[in-house]
Design an enzyme around this catalytic site. Structure first.
Site, PDB file in Angstrom:
ATOM      1  N   ASN A 131       0.798  -1.217   0.000  1.00 54.97           N
ATOM      2  CA  ASN A 131       0.000   0.000   0.000  1.00 54.97           C
ATOM      3  C   ASN A 131       0.841   1.283   0.000  1.00 54.97           C
ATOM      4  O   ASN A 131       0.324   2.365   0.230  1.00 54.97           O
ATOM      5  CB  ASN A 131      -0.986   0.012   1.179  1.00 54.97           C
ATOM      6  CG  ASN A 131      -0.297   0.061   2.515  1.00 54.97           C
ATOM      7  OD1 ASN A 131       0.898  -0.172   2.612  1.00 54.97           O
ATOM      8  ND2 ASN A 131      -1.048   0.341   3.560  1.00 54.97           N
ATOM      9  N   CYS A 132       2.116   1.181  -0.280  1.00 57.72           N
ATOM     10  CA  CYS A 132       3.014   2.337  -0.348  1.00 57.72           C
ATOM     11  C   CYS A 132       2.965   2.932  -1.760  1.00 57.72           C
ATOM     12  O   CYS A 132       3.209   2.229  -2.747  1.00 57.72           O
ATOM     13  CB  CYS A 132       4.436   1.885  -0.001  1.00 57.72           C
ATOM     14  SG  CYS A 132       5.711   3.101  -0.347  1.00 57.72           S
TER      15      CYS A 132
END
Length: 112
Positions: free
Chosen positions: A9-10
């Protein structure tokens, strides 16, 4: 084969992944949150990336550490990374047995 150490999710990791896909480069991913960070893998990374460069001092995880934890040496820094894998700067792109690129900005992978 290239290995992209990342967190799913970066945003920066997603940009790096997209850049590799656009260049049609074969790579595998290692999600530090899902797949974990073992002591041998950490040592593998730290033989190529200095500890001070490997710790992400801009991360939410870093900001949540106590002042005592932030005052680390080589051993306690390793323990911090093993306890909080999200402290590792990312993405990390392993090119070969000797080279790991730290972080990603547009154009970083153009020469690959």
């Amino acid at each position: 084969m290239l290995t992209l150490y990342m967190i799913d999710n970066c945003d920066t990791c997603r940009k790096a992944r997209k850049a590799l896909d656009e260049k049609s480069l074969l790579f595998k991913t290692h999600d530090l949150r899902k797949d974990g960070l073992s002591a041998p893998l950490l040592e593998h990374i730290l033989h190529r990336v200095p500890l001070v460069e490997a710790i992400n001092k801009r991360s939410k995880t870093w900001r949540e550490l106590s002042d005592e934890e932030k005052d680390f040496d080589a051993n306690s820094g390793r323990q911090l990374l093993l306890k909080h894998p999200t402290l590792l700067k990312r993405p990390l792109l392993e090119l070969d047995d000797d080279t790991i690129l730290v972080g990603y900005k547009d154009g970083d992978y153009d020469k690959l």
